[in-house]
Design an enzyme around this catalytic site. Structure first.
Site, PDB file in Angstrom:
ATOM      1  N   HIS A  56       0.842  -1.212   0.000  1.00 23.71           N
ATOM      2  CA  HIS A  56       0.000   0.000   0.000  1.00 23.71           C
ATOM      3  C   HIS A  56       0.864   1.245   0.000  1.00 23.71           C
ATOM      4  O   HIS A  56       2.078   1.164   0.168  1.00 23.71           O
ATOM      5  CB  HIS A  56      -1.022  -0.019   1.139  1.00 23.71           C
ATOM      6  CG  HIS A  56      -0.449   0.118   2.521  1.00 23.71           C
ATOM      7  ND1 HIS A  56       0.338  -0.863   3.103  1.00 23.71           N
ATOM      8  CD2 HIS A  56      -0.543   1.111   3.441  1.00 23.71           C
ATOM      9  CE1 HIS A  56       0.682  -0.472   4.318  1.00 23.71           C
ATOM     10  NE2 HIS A  56       0.173   0.719   4.552  1.00 23.71           N
ATOM     11  N   HIS A  58       1.456   3.939   1.801  1.00 26.92           N
ATOM     12  CA  HIS A  58       2.038   4.714   2.911  1.00 26.92           C
ATOM     13  C   HIS A  58       3.568   4.709   2.858  1.00 26.92           C
ATOM     14  O   HIS A  58       4.189   3.693   2.544  1.00 26.92           O
ATOM     15  CB  HIS A  58       1.544   4.166   4.255  1.00 26.92           C
ATOM     16  CG  HIS A  58       0.110   4.505   4.531  1.00 26.92           C
ATOM     17  ND1 HIS A  58      -0.693   3.765   5.384  1.00 26.92           N
ATOM     18  CD2 HIS A  58      -0.659   5.511   4.053  1.00 26.92           C
ATOM     19  CE1 HIS A  58      -1.898   4.305   5.425  1.00 26.92           C
ATOM     20  NE2 HIS A  58      -1.905   5.355   4.623  1.00 26.92           N
ATOM     21  N   HIS A  61       6.066   2.147   3.967  1.00 22.57           N
ATOM     22  CA  HIS A  61       6.096   0.882   3.214  1.00 22.57           C
ATOM     23  C   HIS A  61       6.751   1.023   1.839  1.00 22.57           C
ATOM     24  O   HIS A  61       7.070   0.015   1.214  1.00 22.57           O
ATOM     25  CB  HIS A  61       4.671   0.327   3.066  1.00 22.57           C
ATOM     26  CG  HIS A  61       4.066   0.007   4.398  1.00 22.57           C
ATOM     27  ND1 HIS A  61       3.961  -1.281   4.879  1.00 22.57           N
ATOM     28  CD2 HIS A  61       3.619   0.819   5.389  1.00 22.57           C
ATOM     29  CE1 HIS A  61       3.448  -1.240   6.101  1.00 22.57           C
ATOM     30  NE2 HIS A  61       3.226   0.023   6.428  1.00 22.57           N
ATOM     31  N   HIS A 114      -7.628  -0.509   5.406  1.00 24.46           N
ATOM     32  CA  HIS A 114      -6.607   0.415   5.925  1.00 24.46           C
ATOM     33  C   HIS A 114      -6.413   1.544   4.906  1.00 24.46           C
ATOM     34  O   HIS A 114      -6.432   2.717   5.248  1.00 24.46           O
ATOM     35  CB  HIS A 114      -5.320  -0.384   6.152  1.00 24.46           C
ATOM     36  CG  HIS A 114      -4.147   0.417   6.605  1.00 24.46           C
ATOM     37  ND1 HIS A 114      -4.070   0.999   7.846  1.00 24.46           N
ATOM     38  CD2 HIS A 114      -2.972   0.722   5.977  1.00 24.46           C
ATOM     39  CE1 HIS A 114      -2.901   1.633   7.968  1.00 24.46           C
ATOM     40  NE2 HIS A 114      -2.215   1.475   6.843  1.00 24.46           N
ATOM     41  N   ASP A 131      -0.484  -3.622   6.325  1.00 21.04           N
ATOM     42  CA  ASP A 131      -1.113  -3.078   7.536  1.00 21.04           C
ATOM     43  C   ASP A 131      -2.583  -3.470   7.626  1.00 21.04           C
ATOM     44  O   ASP A 131      -3.410  -2.706   8.127  1.00 21.04           O
ATOM     45  CB  ASP A 131      -0.999  -1.545   7.557  1.00 21.04           C
ATOM     46  CG  ASP A 131       0.424  -1.078   7.796  1.00 21.04           C
ATOM     47  OD1 ASP A 131       1.307  -1.927   8.018  1.00 21.04           O
ATOM     48  OD2 ASP A 131       0.644   0.146   7.761  1.00 21.04           O
ATOM     49  N   HIS A 169       4.046  -4.381  10.807  1.00 19.83           N
ATOM     50  CA  HIS A 169       4.466  -3.712  12.048  1.00 19.83           C
ATOM     51  C   HIS A 169       4.574  -4.681  13.218  1.00 19.83           C
ATOM     52  O   HIS A 169       3.840  -5.672  13.292  1.00 19.83           O
ATOM     53  CB  HIS A 169       3.472  -2.603  12.428  1.00 19.83           C
ATOM     54  CG  HIS A 169       3.518  -1.419  11.513  1.00 19.83           C
ATOM     55  ND1 HIS A 169       4.359  -0.357  11.713  1.00 19.83           N
ATOM     56  CD2 HIS A 169       2.839  -1.156  10.371  1.00 19.83           C
ATOM     57  CE1 HIS A 169       4.186   0.535  10.738  1.00 19.83           C
ATOM     58  NE2 HIS A 169       3.265   0.061   9.910  1.00 19.83           N
TER      59      HIS A 169
HETATM   60 FE    FE Z   1       2.554   1.028   8.103  1.00 18.80          FE
HETATM   61 ZN    ZN Z   2      -0.002   1.810   6.422  1.00 17.66          ZN
END
Ligand code: FE
Ligand code: ZN
Length: 259
Positions: A56, A58, A61, A114, A131, A169
């Site tokens: 994804h 973010h 990542h 997410h 995530d 995570h």
């Molecule tokens: Fe993350």
């Molecule tokens: Zn994320």
């Protein structure tokens, strides 16, 4: 996953970057939020980077992806999302990522919640889920609805029990503390909590986990259990999406008790 090597690389504050290397020493890297620890891992493990998989958009990542691709020639695979501004093979639900070096094959599973374009990669008994599913928890709903996230978790939860769950995570200790407030008599959860505390006390990773263990411990996968229904149902009979939404809201406001 005989003769494959799965390597967890801690990065940033609490991210885990994953490598999966084949017997010939070629590897993929999943969600490289920064490049430096990946370069160090490639040298330490004596593996060559052949492909980069992104779950994804973010930053934590994708932050190292462009630099890793530029210096190794690795091909980036990513969901269709303009916010991932790198040259990549774009993949979506039902696609297969078929690689020659490393010799690996993954199925792409769309798991919105997410974020809306979040995907997972599944192959060789290993699930890279970013995530969305964490050990004993799940990701925050930044973009998707509770119904979307629950459907995504349902899809992941249907994979085989021995699937190695490689999430983005290291949140297991805090997730266990929250889960135990709702599911105090769950002996599998108590055991996972004790194990996670012991691993973190030694500075070791609690990951990967297995899907079977998550089905036993993770409150977000136990939304239909008598225990979670009793803990979450209020005066009216809520449906499972409402239960899930309530559970996610409670997690959002949970703070770890002082030690
Ligand atoms: Fe993350
Ligand atoms: Zn994320």
């Amino acid at each position: 996953m005989t003769d494959l090597r799965l390597i967890a690389v801690p990065a940033l504050t609490d991210n885990t970057i994953w490598l999966l290397a084949d017997a010939a020493g070629a590897t993929v890297v999943v969600d490289p939020g920064e490049a430096a620890p990946v370069f160090a891992a490639l040298a330490r493990e004596r593996v060559r980077l052949g492909a980069i998989l992104i779950t994804h958009h973010h930053d934590d990542h994708i932050g190292g992806a462009a630099e890793l691709a530029a210096s190794t020639g690795a091909i980036i695979h990513a969901p269709v999302d303009a916010r991932i501004g790198v040259t990549a093979v774009r993949v979506g639900d039902g696609d297969h990522v078929v690689l020659d070096a490393p010799k690996l094959r993954f199925e792409v599973i769309a798991i919105p919640g997410h974020t809306l374009s979040h995907i997972a990669y599944y192959g060789h008994g290993v699930l890279f889920c970013g995530d969305t599913l964490f050990s004993v928890g799940c990701g925050r709903l930044f973009e998707g609805s509770p119904a979307q996230m629950l459907a995504s978790l349902d899809r992941l939860a249907a994979l085989p029990a021995d699937t190695l769950v490689c999430c983005g995570h290291e949140y297991t200790v805090a997730n266990c503390a929250f889960a135990r407030t709702l599911d105090p008599d769950n002996t599998a959860l108590a055991a996972r909590s004790a194990q996670a505390n012991a691993l973190r006390a030694q500075g070791a990773s609690t990951l990967p986990t297995t899907l079977g263990n998550e089905r036993a411990c993770n409150p977000f996968l136990r939304i239909d259990s008598a225990e979670l229904i009793a803990a979450l149902d209020t005066t009216r009979h809520t449906d499972r999406v409402e239960r899930f939404a309530q559970l996610r809201r409670r997690k959002d406001s949970f703070r770890m008790p002082a030690q």
